[in-house]
Design a protein around this motif. Structure first.
Motif: not given
Length: 282
Positions: A2, A223-224, A226, A246, A248-251
């Motif tokens: 991410s 997942d994904g 913010i 960190i 698996r997430c977008a931010a």
């Protein structure tokens, strides 16, 4: 992997522009230094540290900070008298009453005594109302800092489902309105929300602002998403369990170094705004 939302680096980059603005302001106001006045009631060491950090940030950009310390025995009337004095002082451009104050002091009454022109921490009811309506106002510094951080990384919240966990008047509630004003679809949750896990799983943006360490479990977050952690507790722990996010997430905002530096940066920037309004360009 991410995107790490590095509030410390972003705040440092903003300080360069703030320094230029302050230099330009002094050139047209006879060299008068913009001042942020901070009021600290009592001897809480964490609050004293925060006040010192804000003073240091002011000085880094060429501003100044006037630190007023009142004893823990100070009454509501004592705090109000100090605010009245600062409201009337034309050399003071911003006023910060450090939260929290001792329990016997009426914090809301004191917040609302601050002149809206000097409410650079965005704590007055008047300022909150204007912000909620989308009218010009100084936003509460932490949620306003989060919005600046999202904008810096070009993370558009429009149309996204956002969940804010926490409903404090200076963090959770203004955060929800700021996201809504930016066209996110917002659910405001708290520690008493039924099936909080289900609400968080639906969210594309998660803001932890509940004030309890690791209250929001990492496996609740999709997942994904913010992920914005506005909490800070001893040991460098936030409101969200960041383990595994960190990957698996977008931010994700780090703790520390994410939201905290942006809060101080926003407070200083809004003080500069207030000073510029006091000395407009001819």
């Amino acid at each position: 992997m991410s995107l790490l939302l590095d509030g410390k680096a972003v705040a440092a980059s903003y300080e360069k522009e703030l320094s230029r603005r302050v230099t330009a302001l002094k050139a047209r106001n006879g060299g008068q230094t913009p001042i942020l006045a901070t009021i600290l009631v009592g001897d809480d060491p964490a609050s004293a540290t925060y006040v010192a950090m804000k003073g240091n940030a002011c000085r880094r950009v060429g501003m100044d900070s006037s630190a007023i310390r009142l004893p823990a025995s100070a009454t509501t009337a004592d705090v109000l008298a100090e605010i009245d004095r600062l409201n009337a002082d034309p050399t003071v451009h911003g006023i910060l009453l450090q939260h929290p104050v001792p329990a016997h002091v009426d914090e809301r009454l004191c917040f609302d005594r601050i002149s809206i022109a000097k409410d650079v921490d965005g704590v007055t009811s008047h300022g909150f109302g204007l912000m909620a309506l989308g009218e010009p106002a100084f936003g509460s510094a932490t949620p306003a800092g989060i919005m600046r951080l999202l904008a810096h990384y070009e993370l558009d919240v429009a149309g996204k489902r956002a969940v804010v966990v926490g409903r404090s008047p200076i963090l959770g509630k203004p955060m929800a309105f700021m996201l809504s004003n930016a066209n996110a679809t917002v659910t405001l949750c708290h520690s008493k929300t039924v099936n909080l896990e289900a609400e968080i799983r639906r969210a594309q943006i998660v803001v932890g602002a509940v004030g309890k360490p690791k209250f929001i479990r990492s496996e609740w977050i999709s997942d994904g998403a913010i992920v914005i952690d506005a909490g800070y507790h001893p040991g460098g722990i936030g409101d969200i369990d960041l383990d595994g996010l960190i990957e698996r997430c977008a931010a994700v905002t780090p703790v520390p170094g994410g939201v905290g530096p942006m809060t101080i940066s926003t407070l200083i920037a809004q003080t500069a705004d207030a000073a510029e309004r006091a000395y407009p360009v001819a």
